[in-house]
Write an enzyme that holds these catalytic residues in place. Structure first.
Site, PDB file in Angstrom:
ATOM      1  N   THR A  42       3.593  -1.839   0.622  1.00 21.92           N
ATOM      2  CA  THR A  42       3.782  -0.831  -0.506  1.00 21.92           C
ATOM      3  C   THR A  42       2.845   0.273  -0.029  1.00 21.92           C
ATOM      4  O   THR A  42       1.719  -0.003   0.484  1.00 21.92           O
ATOM      5  CB  THR A  42       3.252  -1.118  -1.683  1.00 21.92           C
ATOM      6  OG1 THR A  42       3.227  -0.075  -2.615  1.00 21.92           O
ATOM      7  CG2 THR A  42       2.066  -2.060  -1.878  1.00 21.92           C
ATOM      8  N   ILE A  43       3.328   1.624   0.119  1.00 18.45           N
ATOM      9  CA  ILE A  43       2.417   2.659   0.472  1.00 18.45           C
ATOM     10  C   ILE A  43       1.289   2.749  -0.452  1.00 18.45           C
ATOM     11  O   ILE A  43       0.472   3.517  -0.215  1.00 18.45           O
ATOM     12  CB  ILE A  43       3.201   3.935   0.381  1.00 18.45           C
ATOM     13  CG1 ILE A  43       4.207   4.382  -1.027  1.00 18.45           C
ATOM     14  CG2 ILE A  43       4.542   4.049   1.530  1.00 18.45           C
ATOM     15  CD1 ILE A  43       4.460   5.827  -0.968  1.00 18.45           C
ATOM     16  N   ASP A  44       1.496   2.180  -1.846  1.00 15.97           N
ATOM     17  CA  ASP A  44       0.426   2.113  -2.819  1.00 15.97           C
ATOM     18  C   ASP A  44      -0.777   1.601  -2.564  1.00 15.97           C
ATOM     19  O   ASP A  44      -1.969   1.842  -2.889  1.00 15.97           O
ATOM     20  CB  ASP A  44       0.819   1.807  -4.150  1.00 15.97           C
ATOM     21  CG  ASP A  44       1.916   2.460  -4.972  1.00 15.97           C
ATOM     22  OD1 ASP A  44       2.348   3.832  -4.219  1.00 15.97           O
ATOM     23  OD2 ASP A  44       2.399   2.082  -5.767  1.00 15.97           O
ATOM     24  N   MET A  54       2.370   9.820  -4.546  1.00 18.80           N
ATOM     25  CA  MET A  54       2.485   8.422  -5.346  1.00 18.80           C
ATOM     26  C   MET A  54       1.157   7.551  -5.377  1.00 18.80           C
ATOM     27  O   MET A  54       0.253   7.785  -4.990  1.00 18.80           O
ATOM     28  CB  MET A  54       3.605   7.672  -4.321  1.00 18.80           C
ATOM     29  CG  MET A  54       4.962   8.097  -4.658  1.00 18.80           C
ATOM     30  SD  MET A  54       6.289   7.162  -3.765  1.00 18.80           S
ATOM     31  CE  MET A  54       7.685   8.036  -4.585  1.00 18.80           C
ATOM     32  N   ARG A  89       1.004   4.329  -8.684  1.00 17.46           N
ATOM     33  CA  ARG A  89       1.271   4.441 -10.075  1.00 17.46           C
ATOM     34  C   ARG A  89      -0.096   3.804 -10.739  1.00 17.46           C
ATOM     35  O   ARG A  89      -0.542   4.382 -11.890  1.00 17.46           O
ATOM     36  CB  ARG A  89       2.372   3.183 -10.314  1.00 17.46           C
ATOM     37  CG  ARG A  89       3.508   3.589 -10.166  1.00 17.46           C
ATOM     38  CD  ARG A  89       4.364   2.398 -10.984  1.00 17.46           C
ATOM     39  NE  ARG A  89       5.157   1.612  -9.804  1.00 17.46           N
ATOM     40  CZ  ARG A  89       6.145   1.569  -9.922  1.00 17.46           C
ATOM     41  NH1 ARG A  89       7.113   2.285 -10.872  1.00 17.46           N
ATOM     42  NH2 ARG A  89       7.143   1.183  -9.034  1.00 17.46           N
ATOM     43  N   GLU A 148       0.176  10.303  -8.866  1.00 16.47           N
ATOM     44  CA  GLU A 148       1.315  10.236 -10.071  1.00 16.47           C
ATOM     45  C   GLU A 148       0.876   9.580 -11.454  1.00 16.47           C
ATOM     46  O   GLU A 148       1.229   9.858 -12.529  1.00 16.47           O
ATOM     47  CB  GLU A 148       2.518   9.701  -9.724  1.00 16.47           C
ATOM     48  CG  GLU A 148       2.414   8.335  -9.328  1.00 16.47           C
ATOM     49  CD  GLU A 148       4.076   7.793  -8.878  1.00 16.47           C
ATOM     50  OE1 GLU A 148       5.031   8.404  -8.847  1.00 16.47           O
ATOM     51  OE2 GLU A 148       3.822   7.064  -8.059  1.00 16.47           O
ATOM     52  N   HIS A 190       9.356  10.912  -2.319  1.00 18.97           N
ATOM     53  CA  HIS A 190       9.685   9.970  -1.465  1.00 18.97           C
ATOM     54  C   HIS A 190       9.520  10.252  -0.137  1.00 18.97           C
ATOM     55  O   HIS A 190       9.695   9.532   0.814  1.00 18.97           O
ATOM     56  CB  HIS A 190      11.237   9.807  -1.801  1.00 18.97           C
ATOM     57  CG  HIS A 190      11.393   8.972  -3.112  1.00 18.97           C
ATOM     58  ND1 HIS A 190      11.483   9.787  -4.258  1.00 18.97           N
ATOM     59  CD2 HIS A 190      11.229   7.703  -3.408  1.00 18.97           C
ATOM     60  CE1 HIS A 190      11.308   8.728  -5.123  1.00 18.97           C
ATOM     61  NE2 HIS A 190      11.228   7.559  -4.851  1.00 18.97           N
ATOM     62  N   GLN A 193       6.880  10.660   1.151  1.00 20.27           N
ATOM     63  CA  GLN A 193       5.910   9.738   1.605  1.00 20.27           C
ATOM     64  C   GLN A 193       6.246   8.278   2.186  1.00 20.27           C
ATOM     65  O   GLN A 193       5.457   7.556   2.631  1.00 20.27           O
ATOM     66  CB  GLN A 193       4.875   9.572   0.548  1.00 20.27           C
ATOM     67  CG  GLN A 193       4.260  10.893  -0.115  1.00 20.27           C
ATOM     68  CD  GLN A 193       3.568  10.666  -1.293  1.00 20.27           C
ATOM     69  OE1 GLN A 193       2.554  10.275  -1.663  1.00 20.27           O
ATOM     70  NE2 GLN A 193       4.438  11.054  -2.493  1.00 20.27           N
TER      71      GLN A 193
HETATM   72  O1  F6P Z   1       6.814   1.197  -4.098  1.00 21.37           O
HETATM   73  C1  F6P Z   1       5.876   1.980  -4.906  1.00 21.37           C
HETATM   74  C2  F6P Z   1       6.215   3.485  -5.245  1.00 21.37           C
HETATM   75  O2  F6P Z   1       6.313   4.198  -4.163  1.00 21.37           O
HETATM   76  C3  F6P Z   1       5.264   3.863  -6.325  1.00 21.37           C
HETATM   77  O3  F6P Z   1       4.252   4.666  -5.747  1.00 21.37           O
HETATM   78  C4  F6P Z   1       6.199   5.006  -7.038  1.00 21.37           C
HETATM   79  O4  F6P Z   1       5.847   5.116  -8.463  1.00 21.37           O
HETATM   80  C5  F6P Z   1       7.586   4.163  -6.991  1.00 21.37           C
HETATM   81  O5  F6P Z   1       7.454   3.192  -5.959  1.00 21.37           O
HETATM   82  C6  F6P Z   1       8.862   5.010  -6.918  1.00 21.37           C
HETATM   83  O6  F6P Z   1       9.817   4.235  -7.065  1.00 21.37           O
HETATM   84  P1  F6P Z   1      11.327   4.680  -7.007  1.00 21.37           P
HETATM   85  O7  F6P Z   1      11.696   4.754  -5.497  1.00 21.37           O
HETATM   86  O8  F6P Z   1      12.300   3.535  -7.632  1.00 21.37           O
HETATM   87  O9  F6P Z   1      11.510   6.132  -7.550  1.00 21.37           O
END
Ligand code: F6P
Length: 344
Positions: A126-128, A170, A172, A223, A274, A276
């Site tokens: 996960t990029i997070d 990004m 969450r 975000e 996205h 990122q």
């Molecule tokens: O995969 C994690 C993430 O990149 C979060 O940082 C972000 O809130 C979410 O996915 C965005 O999701 P989606 O691609 O479904 O809009």
């Protein structure tokens, strides 16, 4: 052995490098690999295809995932007999193990399956970067490099126009991207979910900087950054996915208005979104994904299940999925304190 592979949740650079590594390790061992399409949806609907060295050639540096992904939750209320259907897919392909490459949601499903006696090993991506028990997740370092480059570019235009630039990134529940990219890009304020912010003190930093003769500033906001109760209302992007997550997006615009209104400094927001998650993985992510992919096959071969392969220091280790998912990995307050030295 017959090993299944899937990628679930949000995509990120490095997924293909992991798939390639799994296939290569399996073939070298004399095992077979089967790819399932679109995360858990492919297991529910039995959308499978054999993977080989030939079919995974040339994907090491390619972003995204050749298997496709989705945020399908087989345990969601609207899914009928998710566990039974996945069990049937395991049986139909005579799988000895499944490697699930994902973040907290995908790995959460992997854990439930392991608890139901299905052999599953997880790879954290996960990029997070918010999965515990691993120093880094696949995709994070690439995302940080993308954001740091964007901040560098925003610096020059901010300077020309004497503006405040708000960069929404990004993250969450955890502000890893904001903190790392903010430090790398020399941000004047970094706002993350772990440290609720006071808009007045953000504006104070910006005024102090002007007083020191700097006519522009960069504010990086995750975000999921949360204002301290009372003084700022953030709108959400609306809607929820099948794991119940609210779609975020909006803090950048909120800050743009709030900063301009309070300071009188011309302010612009950039939402990197996205971008990122797209494009070619960094060398670090390619190496990490390769090491984790090889280790995941070895874990299945050793009969392990309910585990995740992880980077700890310089070593790749096998850790319990339950521990890894017990709480999100949040930004270390010491790291944030280092970033704060440069605020204002
Ligand atoms: O995969 C994690 C993430 O990149 C979060 O940082 C972000 O809130 C979410 O996915 C965005 O999701 P989606 O691609 O479904 O809009």
């Amino acid at each position: 052995m017959r090993i299944g592979i899937l990628t679930g949740g949000g995509d990120c650079p490095g997924l293909n490098a992991a798939i390639r590594a799994i296939v290569r390790r399996a073939v070298v061992r004399g095992d077979q690999t089967i790819g399932f399409a679109n995360g858990w949806a492919g297991m529910l609907e039995d959308q499978a295809r054999p993977l080989s060295i030939e079919s995974t050639a040339g994907i090491l540096a390619r972003g995204g995932t050749i298997l496709g992904t989705s945020r399908t939750n087989p345990f969601a209320q609207e899914v009928e007999d998710g566990l039974g259907r996945i069990r049937a897919t395991f049986a139909a392909h005579a799988l000895d193990g499944l490697i699930a490459i994902g973040g907290e949601d995908t790995l959460g499903v992997a854990l439930k399956l392991a608890e139901a006696e299905l052999p599953v090993v997880g790879i954290p991506k996960t990029i997070d970067n918010d999965i515990s028990e691993t120093d880094y997740t696949i995709g994070f370092q690439t995302a940080v490099a993308i954001v740091a480059e964007a901040i560098d570019r925003l610096h020059s235009t901010a300077e020309s126009h004497h503006r405040v630039m708000v960069v929404e990134v990004m993250g969450r529940h955890a502000g890893w991207i904001a903190t790392h990219a903010g430090i790398a890009g020399g941000a004047d304020a970094i706002l993350i979910p772990e440290q609720p912010f006071d808009i007045e003190s953000v504006c104070r930093h910006l005024r102090t900087r002007r007083e020191r003769g700097r006519s522009f500033s960069i504010v990086v906001a995750a975000e999921g950054a949360i204002p301290r109760a009372g003084n700022l209302q953030v709108r959400s992007g609306g809607g929820r996915d099948s794991f119940g997550h609210v779609r975020l997006g909006g803090i950048g615009i909120t800050l743009e208005e709030a900063i301009e209104q309070r300071t009188g400094f011309e302010t612009r927001a950039t939402i990197l979104g996205h971008v990122q998650r797209g494009g070619t993985p960094s060398a670090f992510d390619r190496v990490l994904a390769t090491r984790l992919g090889v280790a995941a096959v070895d874990a299945i071969a050793a009969g392990e299940s309910g585990v995740m392969v992880a980077l700890q220091g310089t070593a790749i280790r096998t850790v319990s999925l339950q521990r890894a998912l017990s709480a999100p990995k949040l930004v270390d307050p010491d790291l944030y304190a280092t970033a704060e030295v440069f605020f204002g």
